[in-house]
Design a protein around this motif. Structure first.
Motif, short mmCIF file in Angstrom:
data_model
loop_
_atom_site.label_atom_id
_atom_site.label_comp_id
_atom_site.label_asym_id
_atom_site.label_seq_id
_atom_site.Cartn_x
_atom_site.Cartn_y
_atom_site.Cartn_z
N GLN A 214 -5.38 -17.92 -2.46
CA GLN A 214 -4.26 -18.79 -2.83
C GLN A 214 -3.24 -19.25 -1.73
OE1 GLN A 214 -2.10 -16.84 -6.19
NE2 GLN A 214 -4.02 -15.90 -6.78
N GLY A 215 -3.76 -18.42 -0.34
CA GLY A 215 -3.02 -18.71 0.53
C GLY A 215 -2.77 -17.46 1.53
N PRO A 216 -2.11 -17.47 2.39
CA PRO A 216 -1.57 -16.38 3.37
C PRO A 216 -1.02 -15.34 2.41
CG PRO A 216 -1.05 -18.36 4.67
CD PRO A 216 -1.43 -18.69 3.15
N VAL A 217 -1.17 -13.93 2.90
CA VAL A 217 -0.80 -12.79 2.17
C VAL A 217 -0.23 -11.75 3.22
CG1 VAL A 217 -3.09 -11.51 1.79
CG2 VAL A 217 -1.21 -11.38 0.28
N VAL A 218 0.73 -11.19 2.72
CA VAL A 218 1.51 -10.07 3.35
C VAL A 218 0.89 -8.77 2.91
CG1 VAL A 218 3.44 -8.85 4.17
CG2 VAL A 218 3.57 -11.29 4.40
N LEU A 219 0.42 -7.97 3.72
CA LEU A 219 0.30 -6.52 3.22
C LEU A 219 1.30 -5.53 3.89
CD1 LEU A 219 -1.63 -4.12 2.25
CD2 LEU A 219 -3.22 -4.34 4.19
N TYR A 220 1.84 -5.02 3.20
CA TYR A 220 3.05 -3.95 3.64
C TYR A 220 2.64 -2.65 3.19
CZ TYR A 220 8.03 -2.54 3.65
OH TYR A 220 9.37 -1.77 3.72
N ASP A 221 2.48 -1.78 4.23
CA ASP A 221 2.26 -0.24 4.22
C ASP A 221 3.33 0.35 4.14
OD1 ASP A 221 -0.33 1.01 3.71
OD2 ASP A 221 -0.22 1.82 5.52
N ALA A 222 3.57 1.17 2.99
CA ALA A 222 5.01 1.70 3.04
C ALA A 222 4.84 3.21 3.15
CB ALA A 222 5.39 1.60 1.56
N HIS A 223 5.72 3.82 4.01
CA HIS A 223 5.81 5.07 4.43
C HIS A 223 7.20 5.69 4.54
CE1 HIS A 223 1.36 4.93 5.81
NE2 HIS A 223 1.59 3.62 5.85
N SER A 224 7.12 7.12 4.73
CA SER A 224 8.18 7.68 5.25
C SER A 224 7.98 8.99 5.78
CB SER A 224 9.35 8.00 4.11
OG SER A 224 8.82 8.99 3.15
N ILE A 225 8.82 9.54 6.41
CA ILE A 225 8.66 10.99 7.08
C ILE A 225 10.20 11.40 7.37
CG2 ILE A 225 8.88 10.07 9.29
CD1 ILE A 225 6.68 11.83 10.21
N ARG A 226 9.88 12.87 7.46
CA ARG A 226 11.46 13.60 7.72
C ARG A 226 11.91 13.01 8.88
NH1 ARG A 226 10.16 18.92 9.04
NH2 ARG A 226 7.92 18.42 8.65
N SER A 227 13.24 12.85 9.23
CA SER A 227 13.91 12.34 10.38
C SER A 227 13.74 13.25 11.47
CB SER A 227 15.23 12.35 9.96
OG SER A 227 15.78 11.63 8.88
N VAL A 228 13.38 14.38 11.45
CA VAL A 228 13.31 15.43 12.50
C VAL A 228 12.03 16.04 12.53
CG1 VAL A 228 14.11 17.21 13.91
CG2 VAL A 228 15.67 15.53 12.92
N VAL A 229 11.19 15.97 13.08
CA VAL A 229 9.83 16.53 13.43
C VAL A 229 9.50 16.59 14.82
CG1 VAL A 229 7.22 16.92 12.62
CG2 VAL A 229 9.00 15.50 11.03
N PRO A 230 10.11 17.73 15.55
CA PRO A 230 9.83 17.86 17.04
C PRO A 230 8.49 17.82 17.40
CG PRO A 230 11.56 19.68 15.96
CD PRO A 230 10.75 19.03 14.61
N GLY B 240 0.94 -1.22 0.03
CA GLY B 240 -0.10 -0.03 0.07
C GLY B 240 0.80 1.27 0.12
N LEU B 241 0.44 2.22 -0.70
CA LEU B 241 1.23 3.55 -1.12
C LEU B 241 0.25 4.59 -0.62
CD1 LEU B 241 3.30 2.53 -4.18
CD2 LEU B 241 4.13 2.92 -1.86
N PRO B 242 -0.27 4.89 0.43
CA PRO B 242 -1.38 5.81 0.73
C PRO B 242 -1.00 7.18 1.01
CG PRO B 242 -0.52 4.83 2.75
CD PRO B 242 0.26 4.11 1.70
N HIS B 243 0.51 7.57 0.86
CA HIS B 243 0.74 8.89 0.95
C HIS B 243 1.52 9.73 0.32
CE1 HIS B 243 -0.22 8.28 5.71
NE2 HIS B 243 -1.13 8.72 4.97
N ALA C 213 3.84 14.90 2.29
CA ALA C 213 3.77 13.87 1.60
C ALA C 213 5.15 12.76 1.69
CB ALA C 213 3.79 14.02 -0.04
N ASP C 214 4.77 11.40 1.65
CA ASP C 214 5.90 10.21 1.71
C ASP C 214 6.46 10.59 0.37
OD1 ASP C 214 4.49 9.89 3.86
OD2 ASP C 214 4.10 7.68 3.42
N TRP C 215 7.59 11.58 0.38
CA TRP C 215 8.24 11.97 -0.95
C TRP C 215 8.95 10.78 -1.63
CZ3 TRP C 215 6.85 15.70 -3.92
CH2 TRP C 215 6.34 16.75 -3.54
N TRP C 216 8.68 10.69 -2.81
CA TRP C 216 9.66 9.47 -3.84
C TRP C 216 9.18 8.01 -3.16
CZ3 TRP C 216 9.45 13.04 -6.96
CH2 TRP C 216 9.98 14.37 -6.62
N VAL C 217 8.40 7.80 -2.28
CA VAL C 217 8.33 6.29 -2.05
C VAL C 217 7.75 5.35 -2.91
CG1 VAL C 217 7.06 4.94 -0.17
CG2 VAL C 217 8.17 6.79 0.59
#
Length: 273
Positions: free
Chosen positions: A140-156, A18-21, A44-48
Motif C-alpha cells: 500500500q506504500g512505504p512502511v516503517v519497521l521499528y525494532d523495539a529493544h531495551s537494556i540495563r543502563s549499566v553493563v560494563p 518487531g519485539l525480538p527479545h 531479556a528486554d523486560w516489559w517492552v
C-alpha cells in the motif's frame, strides 16, 4: 497456523513493530542443561511488549516471539557473523550472558546441528512472519519497521558508563531515509533526556536485513535504557533485584515519549504514500 510462541497483531497503519527479545520461554529440555534459569532470562528486554502495547490502538502491527533470546536470538545474523566486529556481543545461540556468565553446564552448549535446528524451529518462522507483515503493508506504500529493544543502563562488559536513554540505530544511515531518523531523534529530544544516533547500538540484524529505503522499507532500531520505564537495580544484579516489577505509573511518562516517537514514524510513512 501461527505457533503458540509467536504473537502477531495486525494493524492497518504503515508501521510494523518487531519485539525480538521480550520472550522468556525456555523449553524444559534446554533449561535442564543451563547453569541457572534466571541467567537464561536475565538479558531479556523486560516489559517492552507492555511498554508498547498502546501501539495497537495507533494501528501498528506487532510481531513478538515468546522464546528467550538465550535459546535463540532472532536479531542476530543467522550465519553467525558478528554485528559489531571487535566488540563484545552475544551470538545466535548465546553461551553467556551480557555480563560474561556461562549459560550452560560443562559440555552442554549447543553444537552446530542443534543451532541449525533451533534456527529452523524459531528463528525462521519469526522472520517469515515479520517479512509477511512488511510485505502486506508495503503493498500500500512505504512502511516503517521499528525494532523495539531495551537494556540495563549499566553493563560494563558491553559499554562504558551509563547508556543514553534513547539509542537510535539506522546502521550509519543505510537502513532508512535520513528524514525518519531525524524525526525520531527530534521526538526523543522533546523528553529532555539523552539521545544518541548510531552509538553503541547501530541496529541489529533485523534493521540491517529489512531496511531497504530505496524500496520503501525504512527500518530503524530503538534501544532504550530501561531506567526510563522501570527501576534499574544497584550493582550487583541478582535474582532478588532483577527484573524489577512493571509499574504502569512509573512507565507512563516513557509511554508518552514513545507515543510521540511512533507518531513521528507514522507521519513519515504516511507523508510518502
Amino acid at each position: 497456523m501461527t505457533p503458540d510462541w509467536l504473537t502477531i497483531r495486525e494493524g492497518t497503519a504503515p508501521l510494523v513493530i518487531g519485539l525480538p527479545h521480550t520472550g522468556t520461554d525456555v523449553p524444559p529440555a534446554i533449561e535442564a542443561r543451563l547453569t541457572s534459569p534466571w541467567l537464561a532470562r536475565k538479558d531479556a528486554d523486560w516489559w517492552v511488549h507492555r511498554l508498547y502495547d498502546f501501539a495497537v490502538d495507533m494501528g501498528a502491527t506487532l510481531v513478538r516471539t515468546g522464546i528467550s533470546r538465550s535459546v535463540i536470538d532472532v536479531n542476530r545474523d543467522p550465519l553467525g557473523v558478528s554485528l559489531y566486529p571487535g566488540m563484545t556481543t552475544t551470538g545466535l545461540c548465546p553461551t553467556e550472558t551480557f555480563d560474561g556468565e556461562p549459560l550452560y553446564r560443562d559440555g552442554q552448549a549447543p553444537g552446530d546441528a542443534e543451532i541449525a535446528e533451533r534456527r529452523a524451529t524459531w528463528f525462521d518462522p519469526y522472520h517469515v512472519a515479520l517479512q509477511a507483515q512488511v510485505d502486506r503493508l508495503r503493498g500500500q506504500g512505504p512502511v516503517v519497521l521499528y525494532d523495539a529493544h531495551s537494556i540495563r543502563s549499566v553493563v560494563p562488559r558491553l559499554f562504558d558508563g551509563e547508556l543514553p536513554q534513547f539509542n537510535i540505530g539506522d546502521n550509519g544511515g543505510t537502513t532508512c531515509a535520513p528524514e525518519l531518523t531525524q524525526a525520531v531523534e527530534a521526538a526523543c529530544a522533546v523528553s529532555g533526556q539523552s539521545v544518541i544516533v548510531n552509538g553503541r547500538f547501530k541496529g541489529g540484524w533485523t534493521t540491517r536485513h529489512y531496511g531497504r529505503p530505496e524500496a520503501g522499507v525504512h527500518a530503524i532500531q530503538m534501544e532504550l535504557s530501561d531506567r526510563g520505564y522501570m527501576i534499574d537495580p544497584a550493582a550487583p544484579v541478582t535474582p532478588d533485584n532483577w527484573p524489577s516489577p512493571y509499574d504502569p505509573q512509573y512507565a507512563e511518562p516513557m509511554r508518552g515519549h514513545l507515543r510521540r516517537v511512533l507518531t513521528a514514524c507514522l507521519d513519515f510513512a504516511e507523508s510518502r504514500r
